[in-house]
Design an enzyme around this catalytic site. Structure first.
Site, PDB file in Angstrom:
ATOM      1  N   ASP A   1      30.662  40.216  -0.035  1.00  0.00           N
ATOM      2  CA  ASP A   1      29.732  41.288   0.290  1.00  0.00           C
ATOM      3  C   ASP A   1      30.473  42.599   0.075  1.00  0.00           C
ATOM      4  OD1 ASP A   1      27.506  42.678   1.391  1.00  0.00           O
ATOM      5  OD2 ASP A   1      28.581  42.836   3.290  1.00  0.00           O
TER       6      ASP A   1
ATOM      7  N   GLU B   1      25.981  39.381  -4.397  1.00  0.00           N
ATOM      8  CA  GLU B   1      24.598  39.844  -4.351  1.00  0.00           C
ATOM      9  C   GLU B   1      24.463  40.900  -5.440  1.00  0.00           C
ATOM     10  OE1 GLU B   1      21.848  40.828  -0.501  1.00  0.00           O
ATOM     11  OE2 GLU B   1      23.649  42.002  -0.768  1.00  0.00           O
TER      12      GLU B   1
ATOM     13  N   CYS C   1      21.618  34.319  11.207  1.00  0.00           N
ATOM     14  CA  CYS C   1      22.836  33.658  11.682  1.00  0.00           C
ATOM     15  C   CYS C   1      23.277  32.648  10.632  1.00  0.00           C
ATOM     16  CB  CYS C   1      22.574  32.962  13.019  1.00  0.00           C
ATOM     17  SG  CYS C   1      23.921  31.879  13.519  1.00  0.00           S
TER      18      CYS C   1
ATOM     19  N   CYS D   1      23.332  28.844  12.379  1.00  0.00           N
ATOM     20  CA  CYS D   1      22.163  28.055  12.731  1.00  0.00           C
ATOM     21  C   CYS D   1      20.879  28.520  12.059  1.00  0.00           C
ATOM     22  CB  CYS D   1      21.971  28.043  14.255  1.00  0.00           C
ATOM     23  SG  CYS D   1      21.354  29.612  14.895  1.00  0.00           S
TER      24      CYS D   1
ATOM     25  N   CYS E   1      24.874  35.290  18.362  1.00  0.00           N
ATOM     26  CA  CYS E   1      23.601  34.618  18.078  1.00  0.00           C
ATOM     27  C   CYS E   1      23.015  34.066  19.395  1.00  0.00           C
ATOM     28  CB  CYS E   1      23.812  33.501  17.080  1.00  0.00           C
ATOM     29  SG  CYS E   1      22.348  32.498  16.818  1.00  0.00           S
TER      30      CYS E   1
ATOM     31  N   CYS F   1      22.628  29.881  18.977  1.00  0.00           N
ATOM     32  CA  CYS F   1      23.766  28.954  18.980  1.00  0.00           C
ATOM     33  C   CYS F   1      25.023  29.554  19.600  1.00  0.00           C
ATOM     34  CB  CYS F   1      24.071  28.462  17.562  1.00  0.00           C
ATOM     35  SG  CYS F   1      24.765  29.710  16.484  1.00  0.00           S
TER      36      CYS F   1
ATOM     37  N   ASP G   1      29.648  41.898   8.572  1.00  0.00           N
ATOM     38  CA  ASP G   1      29.900  41.750   7.134  1.00  0.00           C
ATOM     39  C   ASP G   1      30.321  40.332   6.752  1.00  0.00           C
ATOM     40  OD1 ASP G   1      29.286  44.408   6.848  1.00  0.00           O
ATOM     41  OD2 ASP G   1      31.365  45.077   7.056  1.00  0.00           O
TER      42      ASP G   1
HETATM   43 ZN    ZN Z   1      23.110  30.986  15.416  1.00  0.00          ZN
END
Ligand code: ZN
Length: 399
Positions: free
Chosen positions: A184, A268, A321, A324, A340, A343, A350
């Site tokens: 990234d 990307e 995330c 998950c 998150c 999870c 980043d």
């Molecule tokens: Zn998660």
């Protein structure tokens, strides 16, 4: 495999005007041909080919006798380049060919054949120009294709020779999750890898930015057309060149390391339309660095049998995330780290994006480009992205 070898040229004071004449003539013919092509298409819907345009060259030379002092093959090559620019425009949806300006930072012309390289005497012999002193710091073997002679705003001359060594390109490596790295790029850090590594924006560039600003101000305060303004412009160009050299050095080192350490690299694609609107200096330099960096990754991947995967712009990649697949909708730009709620994973913003880029790129339908030969990849289920990420990421094997 094709490879370019670039050397510094040291033309004599007598050769410089000749070289400049080649540059002016090639730009003149290019712009003339582009105009002809546009006019012919507008007036009678006819697309002029490279052949048609080359046939017009004798008439053009009769109208502008100074063109006869220039290697005619270089002029013909201009029309071929223009043809290629149109092919890219139609087939690859690249931008419409633009008129060339004498204000472009790098000016160049091409020599398709009949030039020679002498490694012993460190000389390159160019048609209509003669023997030019150079430093052939490394040798090559293979068939010489065309050469490009260029000059920088500070008056440094270079020759880049395209050589075909006759060997086939190495087979690209198969895709696999554990040999792929996601990258990234950003303003805070130059690049963040899915391995968790962060590559800082080099400090020396930040220092040079300040210097560039001062020099730019000096130019704008001088009277237009004055000698002092010319001097100030030269100083600014020298500083720009130094920044570019430092930057390229760093980008070469970084891209070499990433390509040698990984089999597959996922990035990307950049938002090119957004870049052109940018007027901020720091931002525009970063934009240019990322483009250069991606180009380096691409050709180095090809050279060493690695694969570069490109995915389209995907906005929620920072909110997703990577462990998950939970979508954190209220994540703001200021949140550099988050946990998150589903999870409980602690995320660096980043690094999370870099991991997501890697995961998306390994899925067929997300890719917009692959360098090298594409391998068979397992079909992907039609679940929405967020849900799909919940499943174990599949391993890909060579087809
Ligand atoms: Zn998660």
């Amino acid at each position: 495999m094709l490879q370019a070898y670039k050397y510094r040229l040291y033309p004599t004071q007598a050769q410089i005007p000749l070289l400049m004449r080649h540059i002016h003539a090639c730009r003149f013919v290019y712009n003339h041909s582009l105009e002809q092509k546009i006019r012919s298409y507008e007036q009678n819907g006819k697309r002029l080919s490279c052949f048609d345009l080359n046939n017009q060259l004798p008439t053009l030379k009769a109208e502008h006798p100074w063109l006869t002092e220039v290697n005619s093959q270089s002029l013909q090559y201009v029309n071929r380049n223009l043809d290629n620019a149109f092919t890219r425009f139609f087939r690859e949806k690249k931008g419409f060919p633009r008129f060339k300006s004498k204000k472009n930072p790098v000016q160049s012309f091409q020599v398709p054949q009949h030039y020679t390289v002498d490694f012993e005497s460190n000389q390159v012999k160019l048609p209509k120009i003669g023997e030019v002193k150079t430093t052939l710091h490394r040798t090559f073997t293979g068939k010489m294709k065309y050469a490009t002679v260029s000059v920088t705003p500070t008056g440094k001359w270079f020759i880049s020779i395209l050589v075909d060594d006759g060997k086939p390109e190495p087979e690209p490596a198969p895709f696999a999750l554990d040999t792929t790295v996601g990258i990234d790029v950003g303003l805070t850090d130059f690049a963040t890898l899915s391995t968790g590594e962060k590559v800082e924006n080099p400090r020396l560039l930040k220092n040079s930015l300040q210097r560039l600003k001062v020099l730019q101000q000096r130019v704008s305060r001088k009277v237009k057309g004055s000698k002092n303004r010319k001097k100030a412009i030269q100083q600014l160009a020298r500083c720009h060149e130094k920044v570019a050299n430092q930057r390229n050095d760093l980008l070469h080192n970084l891209s070499n390391r990433i390509v040698s350490e990984n089999q597959v690299i996922a990035v990307e694609s950049l938002n090119v339309a957004g870049m052109q609107k940018n007027r901020c200096l720091a931002r525009s330099i970063s934009d240019a660095s990322w483009s250069t960096f991606f180009t380096m990754l691409e050709y180095k991947c090809q050279k060493y049998g690695k694969t570069l995967l490109k995915i389209g712009r995907f906005e929620p990649s920072s909110k997703l995330c990577s462990t998950c697949g939970y979508l954190k909708r209220d994540l703001t730009l200021a949140d550099r780290a988050w946990v998150c709620p589903d999870c409980g994973t602690h995320h660096d913003r980043d690094i999370n994006v870099a991991i997501n880029i890697k995961k998306f790129a390994l899925q067929d339908q997300n890719r917009v480009g692959v360098s090298g030969v594409e391998r068979t990849v397992e079909p992907v289920d039609p679940l929405p992205l967020g849900r799909r990420m919940k499943q174990e990421a599949p391993h890909f094997r060579a087809g």
